[in-house]
Design an enzyme around this catalytic site. Structure first.
Site, PDB file in Angstrom:
ATOM      1  N   TYR A 139      14.788 -43.459   0.338  1.00  0.00           N
ATOM      2  CA  TYR A 139      15.365 -44.075  -0.864  1.00  0.00           C
ATOM      3  C   TYR A 139      16.861 -44.311  -0.665  1.00  0.00           C
ATOM      4  CZ  TYR A 139      16.322 -44.556  -5.921  1.00  0.00           C
ATOM      5  OH  TYR A 139      16.721 -44.997  -7.166  1.00  0.00           O
ATOM      6  N   SER A 197      21.983 -47.485  -6.762  1.00  0.00           N
ATOM      7  CA  SER A 197      21.766 -46.088  -7.139  1.00  0.00           C
ATOM      8  C   SER A 197      22.987 -45.273  -6.708  1.00  0.00           C
ATOM      9  CB  SER A 197      20.526 -45.559  -6.408  1.00  0.00           C
ATOM     10  OG  SER A 197      20.523 -44.145  -6.353  1.00  0.00           O
TER      11      SER A 197
HETATM   12  P1  NAP Z   1      10.202 -46.819 -12.813  1.00  0.00           P
HETATM   13  O1  NAP Z   1      10.134 -46.214 -14.162  1.00  0.00           O
HETATM   14  O2  NAP Z   1       9.424 -46.200 -11.682  1.00  0.00           O
HETATM   15  O3  NAP Z   1       9.831 -48.385 -12.912  1.00  0.00           O
HETATM   16  C1  NAP Z   1       9.838 -49.135 -11.728  1.00  0.00           C
HETATM   17  C2  NAP Z   1       9.112 -50.421 -12.020  1.00  0.00           C
HETATM   18  O4  NAP Z   1       9.016 -51.199 -10.817  1.00  0.00           O
HETATM   19  C3  NAP Z   1       7.668 -50.166 -12.501  1.00  0.00           C
HETATM   20  O5  NAP Z   1       7.312 -51.098 -13.490  1.00  0.00           O
HETATM   21  C4  NAP Z   1       6.885 -50.406 -11.225  1.00  0.00           C
HETATM   22  O6  NAP Z   1       5.556 -50.773 -11.443  1.00  0.00           O
HETATM   23  C5  NAP Z   1       7.647 -51.573 -10.639  1.00  0.00           C
HETATM   24  N1  NAP Z   1       7.308 -51.777  -9.228  1.00  0.00           N
HETATM   25  C6  NAP Z   1       7.232 -50.829  -8.258  1.00  0.00           C
HETATM   26  N2  NAP Z   1       6.853 -51.400  -7.096  1.00  0.00           N
HETATM   27  C7  NAP Z   1       6.694 -52.734  -7.330  1.00  0.00           C
HETATM   28  C8  NAP Z   1       6.315 -53.853  -6.531  1.00  0.00           C
HETATM   29  N3  NAP Z   1       6.027 -53.725  -5.234  1.00  0.00           N
HETATM   30  N4  NAP Z   1       6.257 -55.074  -7.124  1.00  0.00           N
HETATM   31  C9  NAP Z   1       6.531 -55.215  -8.451  1.00  0.00           C
HETATM   32  N5  NAP Z   1       6.896 -54.202  -9.272  1.00  0.00           N
HETATM   33  C10 NAP Z   1       6.980 -52.973  -8.701  1.00  0.00           C
HETATM   34  O7  NAP Z   1      11.703 -46.853 -12.329  1.00  0.00           O
HETATM   35  P2  NAP Z   1      13.064 -46.849 -13.160  1.00  0.00           P
HETATM   36  O8  NAP Z   1      13.548 -45.450 -13.280  1.00  0.00           O
HETATM   37  O9  NAP Z   1      12.933 -47.731 -14.368  1.00  0.00           O
HETATM   38  O10 NAP Z   1      13.998 -47.543 -12.067  1.00  0.00           O
HETATM   39  C11 NAP Z   1      14.134 -48.949 -12.007  1.00  0.00           C
HETATM   40  C12 NAP Z   1      15.119 -49.223 -10.893  1.00  0.00           C
HETATM   41  O11 NAP Z   1      16.310 -48.441 -11.102  1.00  0.00           O
HETATM   42  C13 NAP Z   1      14.594 -48.815  -9.513  1.00  0.00           C
HETATM   43  O12 NAP Z   1      15.063 -49.732  -8.541  1.00  0.00           O
HETATM   44  C14 NAP Z   1      15.235 -47.437  -9.286  1.00  0.00           C
HETATM   45  O13 NAP Z   1      15.378 -47.158  -7.912  1.00  0.00           O
HETATM   46  C15 NAP Z   1      16.570 -47.653  -9.931  1.00  0.00           C
HETATM   47  N6  NAP Z   1      17.270 -46.450 -10.356  1.00  0.00           N
HETATM   48  C16 NAP Z   1      16.677 -45.570 -11.210  1.00  0.00           C
HETATM   49  C17 NAP Z   1      17.429 -44.457 -11.641  1.00  0.00           C
HETATM   50  C18 NAP Z   1      16.891 -43.437 -12.593  1.00  0.00           C
HETATM   51  O14 NAP Z   1      17.537 -42.382 -12.737  1.00  0.00           O
HETATM   52  N7  NAP Z   1      15.761 -43.664 -13.221  1.00  0.00           N
HETATM   53  C19 NAP Z   1      18.730 -44.279 -11.194  1.00  0.00           C
HETATM   54  C20 NAP Z   1      19.263 -45.204 -10.276  1.00  0.00           C
HETATM   55  C21 NAP Z   1      18.522 -46.288  -9.880  1.00  0.00           C
HETATM   56  P3  NAP Z   1       4.440 -49.601 -11.220  1.00  0.00           P
HETATM   57  O15 NAP Z   1       4.461 -48.783 -12.468  1.00  0.00           O
HETATM   58  O16 NAP Z   1       3.164 -50.347 -11.006  1.00  0.00           O
HETATM   59  O17 NAP Z   1       4.844 -48.793  -9.985  1.00  0.00           O
HETATM   60  C1  GCO Z   2      16.483 -38.377  -7.236  1.00  0.00           C
HETATM   61  C2  GCO Z   2      16.545 -39.390  -8.343  1.00  0.00           C
HETATM   62  C3  GCO Z   2      17.671 -40.371  -8.076  1.00  0.00           C
HETATM   63  C4  GCO Z   2      17.725 -41.376  -9.187  1.00  0.00           C
HETATM   64  C5  GCO Z   2      18.829 -42.351  -8.963  1.00  0.00           C
HETATM   65  C6  GCO Z   2      20.173 -41.729  -8.956  1.00  0.00           C
HETATM   66  O1  GCO Z   2      15.360 -37.988  -6.861  1.00  0.00           O
HETATM   67  O2  GCO Z   2      17.558 -37.994  -6.757  1.00  0.00           O
HETATM   68  O3  GCO Z   2      15.328 -40.071  -8.492  1.00  0.00           O
HETATM   69  O4  GCO Z   2      17.477 -40.987  -6.843  1.00  0.00           O
HETATM   70  O5  GCO Z   2      16.552 -42.101  -9.252  1.00  0.00           O
HETATM   71  O6  GCO Z   2      18.607 -43.183  -7.871  1.00  0.00           O
HETATM   72  O7  GCO Z   2      21.133 -42.770  -8.964  1.00  0.00           O
END
Ligand code: NAP
Ligand code: GCO
Length: 266
Positions: A159, A146
């Site tokens: 986080y 992230s």
């Molecule tokens: P999301 O929409 O919340 O999806 C996360 C997925 O992980 C969901 O399917 C969730 O299932 C599953 N999960 C959570 N806890 C789990 C567990 N203990 N065992 C198995 N599965 C689990 O998140 P996303 O935005 O797609 O993000 C995916 C990854 O990218 C994460 O690691 C997040 O930190 C990272 N990320 C996201 C962003 C962003 O801007 N969106 C940016 C940087 C990094 P449930 O629905 O049951 O919780």
């Molecule tokens: C926040 C956001 C971010 C994104 C991502 C950014 O609350 O600042 O959720 O943490 O998920 O990780 O890279």
């Protein structure tokens, strides 16, 4: 042939938490590059939803119910996958949660839960797949980090601590297992439009954009939120032979946020 080096034909890819969101997009891209897709999620109904979504996208994905924090369940799932599908060539540690709470108001239990899913689980998952990758003579591990692997902000202490740790776990796996032709790299998405960031993009009662939404646009040279599809090319690259000499690297896919001080006042 350089394009051949991006092919994932014959490879088995496991993407955690990939019923929707970033995991689903990355898994779909890996499938398009030729990989056999396996994914897990925490609930059966999510796995079922995921299987249906992959099917609709023309992908025959295999789904497993598994909480990535549960080491026994993870080891059982990996053994089941190796029996039913094959040895995992590519692991994408995507499953993750976030709790946006001011640190002094956050319980230790909440802090621990975020660390458990976002840092301990990638350790458990990597530990479970590396022995077979060593036997097979190659492996790719991609940890979804992230921008919070580099920067902090209000309310995301757990986080940021987890994602900062995940950056260093990535470098350590690369250091410890590179000699076995295992490459471990990270992808650091910027602000991406998914359910996880939906609260930061809610339209306000007066119809205006969420203040945080406007803040991110001003901090992003690309002047837009990322889409999950923006992460697919980087993921295919890091999952393929094309990145065999890339190890311990965090590839930021953030529209330039980390390079930019922010739009100057007019
Ligand atoms: P999301 O929409 O919340 O999806 C996360 C997925 O992980 C969901 O399917 C969730 O299932 C599953 N999960 C959570 N806890 C789990 C567990 N203990 N065992 C198995 N599965 C689990 O998140 P996303 O935005 O797609 O993000 C995916 C990854 O990218 C994460 O690691 C997040 O930190 C990272 N990320 C996201 C962003 C962003 O801007 N969106 C940016 C940087 C990094 P449930 O629905 O049951 O919780
Ligand atoms: C926040 C956001 C971010 C994104 C991502 C950014 O609350 O600042 O959720 O943490 O998920 O990780 O890279």
């Amino acid at each position: 042939m350089i394009l051949e080096s991006f092919s994932l034909k014959g490879k088995v890819a496991l993407v955690t938490g990939a019923s929707y969101g970033i995991g689903f997009a990355i898994a779909s891209g890996l499938a398009e590059a030729g990989a056999t897709i396996v994914f897990n999620d925490i609930k059966q109904e999510l796995v079922d939803k995921g299987i249906a979504a992959y099917k609709e996208a023309g992908i025959e994905a295999k789904g497993y119910v598994c909480n990535v924090c549960d080491e026994e369940a993870v080891n059982k799932m990996i053994a089941q996958i190796e029996k039913e599908v094959g040895v995992i060539d590519i692991l994408v540690n995507n499953a993750g949660i976030i709790k946006r709470i001011p640190m002094v108001e956050m319980s230790a239990a909440d802090f621990r839960q975020v660390i458990d899913v976002d840092l301990n689980a990638p350790f458990i998952m990597a530990k479970a797949v590396i022995p077979s990758m060593i036997k097979k003579g190659h492996g790719k591990i991609i940890n979804i980090c992230s921008m919070m692997s580099e920067l902090g902000r209000e309310t995301v202490s757990a986080y940021a601590a987890a994602k900062g740790g995940l950056k260093m776990l990535t470098k350590n796996i690369a250091s410890e297992y590179g000699e076995f032709n295992i490459q471990c790299n990270g992808i650091g998405p910027g602000y991406i439009e998914t359910p996880q960031t939906a609260p930061l993009r809610e339209i306000q009662p007066d119809g205006s954009r969420h203040p945080f939404d406007q803040f991110i646009l001003a901090k992003t040279p690309a002047n837009r939120w990322g889409k999950t599809s923006d992460l697919v090319g980087p993921a295919v690259f890091l999952a393929s032979d094309a990145s065999d000499f890339v190890n311990g690297h965090i590839l930021y896919v953030d529209g330039g946020i980390l390079a930019y001080i922010g739009k100057q006042p007019k």
